[in-house]
Every structure is written in C-alpha cells, then in structure tokens.
Enzyme design. Sequence first.
Site, short mmCIF file in Angstrom:
data_model
loop_
_atom_site.label_atom_id
_atom_site.label_comp_id
_atom_site.label_asym_id
_atom_site.label_seq_id
_atom_site.Cartn_x
_atom_site.Cartn_y
_atom_site.Cartn_z
N ASP A 252 -21.98 -30.71 27.78
CA ASP A 252 -21.02 -30.41 28.84
C ASP A 252 -20.91 -28.91 29.10
O ASP A 252 -19.93 -28.45 29.69
CB ASP A 252 -19.65 -31.02 28.54
CG ASP A 252 -19.08 -30.57 27.21
OD1 ASP A 252 -19.76 -29.82 26.48
OD2 ASP A 252 -17.94 -30.97 26.89
N LYS A 386 -10.58 -41.68 31.18
CA LYS A 386 -12.01 -41.70 31.49
C LYS A 386 -12.24 -42.95 32.33
O LYS A 386 -12.15 -44.07 31.81
CB LYS A 386 -12.84 -41.74 30.21
CG LYS A 386 -12.63 -40.52 29.31
CD LYS A 386 -13.38 -40.65 27.99
CE LYS A 386 -13.17 -39.43 27.11
NZ LYS A 386 -13.85 -39.56 25.79
#
Length: 473
Positions: A252, A386
């Site tokens: 990420d 999420k």
Amino acid sequence: MSVQEYLDKHLLSRRIEDAVNAAVRAKTSDPVLFISNHMRKAVPSVITKVKARQILDSRGIPTVEVDLYTNKGLFRASSPSGASSGMYEAIELRDGEKGTYLGNSVNRAVKNINEKISVALVGMDPTLQSQIDQVMIDLDKTENKSELGANAILAVSIAACKAGAAEKEVSLHKHIADLSGQTSPLLPVPVFTLISGGKHAGNNLAIQEIMILPVGSNTFEEALQMGSETYHHLKAVITETYGAQGCNVGEDGGFTPNISSLRDGLDLVQKAIGRTGYNEKIKIAIGVAATEFCIGTKYDLDFKTPNKSGQNFKSGQDMIDMYKELCADYPIVSIEDPFDKEDWEHVKYFSSLGICQVVGGDLIMSNPKRIERAIQENSCNSLLLKVNQIGTVTEAVEVVKMAKDAQWGVVISQRSGETVDSFISDLSVGLAASQIKAGAPCRGERLAKYNQLLRIEEELGDQAVYTGEKWRN
C-alpha cells in the site's frame, strides 16, 4: 404505418413539442443539442446490460471489473481484495486452478455476472440500490455470498450505484448521502500509511503499518500536502539511517525499512514529522493486525525474525502494557486491531481505558453480527469498513449507521489489492465518515482515492467541511 401514426403511437409529437418549448425558454444557442439532451432526460433509465471481465489489481492478482450499461451510458467498477480473509466476511470467488494465476483467477465470478446477475438486473431502475442489491443476495442464497462470489456482487453493486447517481444527475457522493440519509457532506481525515510491515512487507516488522493523521489542517487539500511532505521527509530520514534500500515500498505504498522494533519505526516517523514543522498538527496511528502473530493466547512480535521467532511471547496483558507505554511516549491517537480477532476480553478492557481510538478491523470484519456484539460489549469504538468484506453498497450503508448510532468513529478502508476505482472516496464523503485509510501518498491506485477527494472538496466549495480536529466526534 405512416409517419403520423408512428408519432401518435409513441406520443412523440407531444414530447418533441415539449423539448422545443424548453429550448425556446432556455434561449439556447444550440437547439439541436439542447433538444437531444432534453429528450434523453425524459426517458427513465434502466439497466440494459451488465458485462464483466477479469483484470489485475495492484498486486498483479486477478479481480473482477464490471461495465454496467443503462440508456444513459456505461458505468464501470471493480472489486478490491485483501491479503487475508476471515471466516466472518463475505467470500470472494476464485477458480482455484493452480496452473492459472496460481489459483487466483476469477473466471467463475465473471461468468456468474455475465450469465446470472446480468439476466436478473436488466430492466431495473439503477436508482433503486437496495432493490438491486437484494436481487443479487436472493440470487446467491448464501449468508456469505459464496455462491456468486462477493467480488462479483460488489463490483455490480458499485457500478449500479454510479449509474444511479448519473440518472439523478448528482455527484456519486451526493447519491450515497441520499441512500444513507446524510444531509451534510464531510471530508474525512486521511490516514496515510508511512511504514509498512506485517503481511504487507518483506521486512521484520510484525505490525502491519504505522500511519499519520493530519488532524490539524483546515482543508483536505492541506491535509494531503502535509501527508505528502511528511512521506518525502521520511524517505530522506530512512535513507540517512538505513540507506536507499530501506525506501522500498510495501503493497500500500508504505516504506519498508528492515526494522523489527515498533519503536524504531515510530522514531523514524517522529523525526520526519519534526522536519515538516507541522508537529502537533499531525498525530500517529498504528495498525497492528495482531491476529497475524497470535499463537493460542500469546503474541509473537518476532514472528518475522528467523532467529528470534517463538522466543519472546507476550500475553494479552503484556500487549496492553506495551500500548499504554507507546501512547504515553508518542502522539498515538488510534490503534487498529491491537489483539487477535477472538481476543474479546483484552480488546474490551483496553478500549475501556479510553487511551485512544480502538479500531475494529479483523475483530468485526464489517460483519453486522460481529459489530452488534462489539457494540453490546463495548469492545472497540470505531468501525473499519472494508466494502469487499460485506459485499454490497446497501449493507455498507447499514453497518455504518449501526456504528454511528453507537457513537463510534468510522474509517473507510482500502485493501492491499486495489484498483484505480475511487469509489471509497465518494463513499466516505457520502456517509460522512470521519476518516479514510487509502494507503500512502504514493502509487496510482492509492492516489486515485486521495485525488478524488480533492475534486470533491473543490466541487463542494463553500459547503466543504473537513473533519480535522473533530475527527473523534
């Protein structure tokens, strides 16, 4: 059939006359274009086709992309995917054929969209999000979406949401706000990943990430600048300490210096913040992902260090003591998943101390039943949402409402396997979430989210409100 009969049958004469009158009233300089657009708007939008394909996410692993068509245009969306999945979340469908993409291809999910979901949705109004999502849930017939695949259902759900916004001629975040009943748009505080560890990186750092929150900025644009500048100062600090090889990045975008000590990482970040001059305007958060190194009831912070693994286990109480010391020594305001996903006892006690925001990620997995339990037991005070863990836009809206009704914070989160789809940016504004976790201010699939928030702030103009120092409220 004559021309007049055709016009009469379809009521075209009246509709054309209405369009011409509207063009006259508008005093348009391009009557043909105006009349064309007017006629187009007069026709209610319906889903005409849903077409899926397999693409690659930011890790080079297959995922699902969908093109949803209405008579107003084409709307594209894709599903993100995480490095790990749990038993309590919606299940993404993969082919499992080891000879193709190491078993990770998603052709079955794509086929389910093209042959089953598409047939069920054609003719539906794209503004009816809850009905579209319910049709897919009913078609799947499982609690965890394992028949059609959560990756299939989610991509279609997001594409339909985009189509619904277009039909209403409003921004995507405004359409989401309408779906959720929110009346005031809110720009979230970005939670930038600076150092990656855990499953996201190849270094020896056990915890998953060290992050910063620019809570002291006045606008999202300023927050993004603060995050970017800190990131680049950190690159210089790491280079000075560990050499250029320490500036490789994880999945990420966070740097991956070869450290094993959490304090070493926090010291690096503190030094970088000091160089920016922002100091008290920037706070620190850590994402522990303790489930990844929990063995039984003990925690192995050296699980990635070959010569030390298994030699220095910490109990739940040891972890609490460590967190208390870290929060006293550093400006840490948020800790995500400080304990194993089934360690309800210690997370509940730690949350009761009120030291910082305690974010439930692996603990609750965006699962309504787990969230309800966590609310009843006061096990954490913030939801990490999420969207691929729950599987539809409608269900995402519902669990955020649960969290807000419990006075929790809400963090809209990326996954390690992302695409350039910026849907979660509009989702965070539409749901008035206080924080968005989209990775480092680096890598295109991460910046797609942050750059979209810049555009939203610009679009809102004087109505734009940045959460800032009120991020806990």
